[in-house]
Every structure is written in C-alpha cells, then in structure tokens.
Design an enzyme around this catalytic site. Structure first.
Site, PDB file in Angstrom:
ATOM      1  N   LYS A  81     -11.719 -35.842  27.464  1.00  0.00           N
ATOM      2  CA  LYS A  81     -10.906 -35.145  26.463  1.00  0.00           C
ATOM      3  C   LYS A  81     -11.793 -34.210  25.651  1.00  0.00           C
ATOM      4  O   LYS A  81     -12.945 -34.560  25.342  1.00  0.00           O
ATOM      5  CB  LYS A  81     -10.236 -36.200  25.565  1.00  0.00           C
ATOM      6  CG  LYS A  81      -9.258 -35.645  24.548  1.00  0.00           C
ATOM      7  CD  LYS A  81      -8.561 -36.787  23.794  1.00  0.00           C
ATOM      8  CE  LYS A  81      -7.562 -36.298  22.765  1.00  0.00           C
ATOM      9  NZ  LYS A  81      -6.870 -37.411  22.069  1.00  0.00           N
ATOM     10  N   SER A 156      -1.814 -37.165  22.054  1.00  0.00           N
ATOM     11  CA  SER A 156      -2.572 -35.946  22.156  1.00  0.00           C
ATOM     12  C   SER A 156      -3.441 -35.853  23.404  1.00  0.00           C
ATOM     13  O   SER A 156      -3.859 -34.755  23.757  1.00  0.00           O
ATOM     14  CB  SER A 156      -3.453 -35.785  20.917  1.00  0.00           C
ATOM     15  OG  SER A 156      -4.419 -36.821  20.838  1.00  0.00           O
ATOM     16  N   SER A 180      -2.288 -41.887  21.006  1.00  0.00           N
ATOM     17  CA  SER A 180      -2.633 -40.753  21.879  1.00  0.00           C
ATOM     18  C   SER A 180      -3.209 -41.086  23.240  1.00  0.00           C
ATOM     19  O   SER A 180      -3.359 -40.187  24.074  1.00  0.00           O
ATOM     20  CB  SER A 180      -3.597 -39.822  21.159  1.00  0.00           C
ATOM     21  OG  SER A 180      -2.869 -38.996  20.298  1.00  0.00           O
TER      22      SER A 180
HETATM   23  N1  GLN Z   1       1.061 -38.705  17.869  1.00  0.00           N
HETATM   24  C1  GLN Z   1       0.244 -39.212  16.811  1.00  0.00           C
HETATM   25  C2  GLN Z   1      -0.017 -38.127  15.808  1.00  0.00           C
HETATM   26  O1  GLN Z   1       0.495 -37.078  15.979  1.00  0.00           O
HETATM   27  C3  GLN Z   1      -0.998 -39.823  17.352  1.00  0.00           C
HETATM   28  C4  GLN Z   1      -2.139 -38.908  17.497  1.00  0.00           C
HETATM   29  C5  GLN Z   1      -3.356 -39.576  18.027  1.00  0.00           C
HETATM   30  O2  GLN Z   1      -3.325 -40.758  18.389  1.00  0.00           O
HETATM   31  N2  GLN Z   1      -4.458 -38.857  18.015  1.00  0.00           N
HETATM   32  O3  GLN Z   1      -0.724 -38.312  14.870  1.00  0.00           O
END
Ligand code: GLN
Length: 483
Positions: A81, A156, A180
């Site tokens: 990532k 994400s 994420s």
């Molecule tokens: N979808 C969650 C957010 O928007 C989780 C993001 C993440 O785990 N980095 O914060």
C-alpha cells in the site's frame, strides 16, 4: 505457468515451487508485471509499478536460492500500500502533497519482509491518507473492483485488495484504521487481517490515526496471511506502542485439529447488534451460513450483545479525526513533497495545504481541529475517549463468554463506482461493523463467505481478543477449507 495459474498462485504454493526449483522468481515477476501493466488501464490497482527494481530483486533472490539459501519468503513478490516507506520508491499515500517524495528508509514491516526475502513489486492505490472506504478519494483516480466489475473495491486499501483479488499480485500489505483492510478484502473476495494493536510496528507507515492504525496481510488464503503475519509481527525499538509479546508460528494455529470437528471446544459469539436493521439480506444470508458452518465444524455459537455499538461511528470519527489533524500538521511544504512558494511562511503553509490536500482530507482535518479546540474538547474529544472505553468494555465482556465473535464485515456488498461519492456521511456509516475492533485494539479478520446473486463477494468478519490471532486463524482456516 500460464496466466490463469499465475493469477491464482498463493504464497504457500509459490514457496513450494521455488523450493522445488520448478519456477524462478524472475519468471514470476516477469509474468506478474505483464498482468499488472495490462490491467492498469481498467483496474488501476497501482500508483507506481517498480518493474526495474522488482526484476533486480528477483535476480538477486534467484542467485541466493541457487547458492543454497532459504528464507521464509525468499523470492515471493508482494504489493505494498502506498503509505509504507520502501527505500528508493515513491511514497505518496495517494496524495498530491507527497507527490515526488521518495522514501529515504524502509518502514519496519518492509525491513522485516526484506530480511525474509520478499520482493517489492510496486505501490497500491488507496484513499488519500487512508481516509475513505472506496479508494475514490485517491488523488490519482479510483481503483475498480476486479471481481464485481464497475463497483468500488472498498478502501482505503482498495488497490491492495484489487491487486490480490484480481490476481495481479500474490499477496499485499494493507493498513486498517477503521476497517481499511477488512472491508476491501470483503468486497474483493480475499482474506484480510487487522492484527491486534501493538502486534505490528507502525514505524515508517504514514500515520493516519496513531492509536488505531495497524498494518496487516491481504492474501488469497488464511495460510498465506499467517505466513506473512509471522514475518511482520514483533517488537520494534522504533515504535514504543509495538509490544514485546512472543510471536507464535501462526501457521500452527490449525495444527492437530480434529479433521471432522476442527472447531470442537470453541465458543463463537454472534453480536446481536451486528445482525440488526440495515443489513443487506444477501449479506445476512452468507454470514448466517458461515455461522451454521462453524456449528457443523464443532463450534458452539451464542448470542452476545455489544450494547454501545450504536456509538461506534461517532466515537471513531471524533477520535480518528482528532489524531489525524495532529498527524497531518507535518505536511507544511517545508519538510516533504509539494511546496507552493509564498512570500511569508504562514501563507506558504496555507497555500501548500490548500493545493496539496483533497476535499476529504480537508473535511477531516477541520473536524479534528474542531473537536480538539478549547471549548469543544470536553464536549467532543474527551467524551469520545470515555465512550471508547465503554466500547472496549463491551468487547471484553463478550470475550469473557466466548473465544471469538462472528458477524458481517460491511452492511452491504460493493456498490457502483461514483455512487455516494459526494455523500461523506453515507460512506462513514458503512464502517459501522469494523470500527469497534480498532477502538478496542483487538484483532479481526475478513474471510470470503461466498457471493451475492449478482456475483459480488461477501466477507464474514471474525473478531478476537487482544493477541487472540491464533484462535482467529484456527477458526478462519476451518471455515475456509469447508467453504
Ligand atoms: N473507512 C474508514 C475511514 O474512512 C477506515 C479508514 C481506514 O481504516 N484507514 O476512516
């Protein structure tokens, strides 16, 4: 090996083939690069592909293997990532503000993978600074779901999930602040593990919300996730929150289990709040079928309650934005990436941040700054910390009654790209089932649980107590084998 075989290849099988001399890393990397490059146009799983570097690393690994060396991941290619530093490669967190930034060092997880012999293929697309659940907030354009075409891959870590789900990579690393890893894994039909907070070092990983972030594996099988977690876990003197807790061999989690009843003696809790209103009927059916399979494999299931679940989203979005606003203060045009030159330094900070950050980043920095501001700190941030404790206690009380929890990962399957794009609240609400594990620090994973009638992957979530990864892997492996 033909392209279809290469797309299905797992880490465990790669190691078997490499060790038996049936394939070389150079062959694998060449094949994968072809698949990666040809899919960039439609899937766009990668922000950067390091073809030259990957081929060089592959040649080195092949030479080491020819000289008789073996290591846990020698010659295994992995996708990373875009928020983890790999020395010499760009690291942008999919943000314009880090465009042009080249990592001057390896994150600890990368150093550990490198020492274990892994090859770094390239950088996967993500929501900007890991803020989102669709990969549509990336400054470099969205990623498409390779399984449910035309839909979001989740986020994400959507690029990592799409790369593994689409067979463009054998395995990947993602990071999980509020879901994420698990949510995109669920949408792309792969395994994703969010380890216990403190299991894996965060050093060299672009910080999102430091008390919630954890790096973890995204793979095609449970065994592969265990092989990678074995390598990246463990204490790190560079990260004081990374705990000095022994690292068991996670691939032993299912050793010696009764082949008929591998889950005998295990108690699995079904949180009643996770099966409530708003859960898509097809998702519910897949998850209930997984619970039924767990019973058939010897587990006992009990209904449990996590009474503060309804406060998960507001608590998470206060804690995470508060920490985020502090963490992102470092992007000021002086130390990293983009700089918009101005006559005075304050104007330069403002102009750089205005141009470098996308809308979602700005929205969250504003929210985080607000909840930390004097006058509102007690009403929001302090209150959220207290509710966070209540959420952790809910989970502790549940784990006093059972070994693991089982439930859905997301309330609904992947939706079409573009839908809800301008509706942040709608996106935030989809995190309702994943944030508790981060707020409480416990481990959790997403495991493929079949598909909807339209062919969209559905995941089942297993949540375990702190450092309960062995139980998590044991259950996941049993459910996967019989799936
Ligand atoms: N979808 C969650 C957010 O928007 C989780 C993001 C993440 O785990 N980095 O914060």
């Amino acid at each position: 090996m033909n392209t279809e075989e290469l797309k299905r290849l797992t880490v465990a099988e790669t190691l078997r083939l490499l060790r038996a001399g049936k394939v070389t890393s150079a062959e694998l990397v060449r094949g994968l690069l072809e698949i990666m490059e040809s899919s960039q146009q439609d899937i766009h799983a990668f922000v950067t592909i390091d073809a030259e570097g990957a081929l060089r690393q592959a040649a080195e690994c092949d030479a080491r293997r020819a000289a008789g060396e073996d290591l846990p991941l020698l010659g295994v290619p992995i996708a990373i990532k875009d928020n983890m530093n790999v020395i010499g490669q760009p690291c942008t967190a999919s943000s314009r503000i880090l465009e042009g930034y080249v990592a001057p060092y390896d994150a600890t997880v990368i150093a550990k993978l490198r020492a274990a012999g892994a090859i770094f293929l390239g950088r996967t697309n993500m929501d900007e600074f890991a803020l989102g659940s669709t990969t549509q907030t990336s400054a470099f354009g969205p990623t498409e779901n390779p399984v449910a075409r035309g839909c979001i891959p989740g986020g994400s870590s959507g690029g990592s999930a799409a790369a593994v789900g689409g067979g463009l990579a054998i395995c990947a690393l993602g990071s999980d602040t509020g879901g994420s890893i698990r949510q995109p894994a669920s949408h792309c039909g792969i395994v994703g593990v969010k380890p216990t907070y403190g299991r894996v070092s965060r050093y060299g990983v672009v910080a999102c919300a430091s008390s919630l972030d954890q790096v973890g594996p995204m793979t095609k099988t449970v065994e592969d996730a265990a092989l990678i977690l074995n390598v990246i876990s463990g204490r790190d003197p560079m990260d004081a929150t990374c705990l000095d807790e022994a690292v068991p061999d996670y691939t032993q989690a299912w050793a010696g289990a009764d082949p008929e009843k591998p889950l005998a003696g295990m108690r699995i809790g079904l949180p009643k709040e996770y099966f409530g209103e708003g859960l898509d009927p097809e998702v519910r059916a897949r998850v209930e079928a997984a619970a039924e399979r767990a019973r058939a494999l010897g587990a006992e299931t009990v209904e449990v309650s996590l009474p503060h679940s309804g406060y998960g989203i507001p608590t998470y979005y206060i804690c995470m934005t508060a920490e985020l606003s502090a963490n992102l203060a470092r992007f000021d045009g002086v130390r990293y990436g983009l700089r918009v030159p101005c006559d005075d330094v304050i104007a330069q900070y403002g102009a750089t941040r205005a141009e470098g950050f996308g809308a979602e980043v700005k929205r969250r920095v504003l929210l985080g700054t607000f909840v930390l501001s004097s006058g509102f700190y007690d009403a929001y941030y302090n209150r959220a910390q207290k509710v966070r404790t209540l959420i952790r206690r809910d989970l502790e009380a549940a784990f006093a009654r059972c070994d693991l929890l089982l439930g859905p990962v997301t309330p609904e399957p992947a939706w079409p790209l573009g839908v809800y794009q301008n509706d942040p609240i709608r996106n935030y609400l989809s995190d309702v089932l994943t944030v508790a594990a981060n707020l409480a620090g416990c481990c959790a994973l997403s495991l493929p649980a079949g598909k909807t009638g339209e062919g969209k992957p559905v995941g089942v979530q297993l949540i375990g107590p702190n450092f309960g990864e062995m139980a998590l892997f044991r259950a996941a492996h049993a459910l996967e084998c019989r799936g």
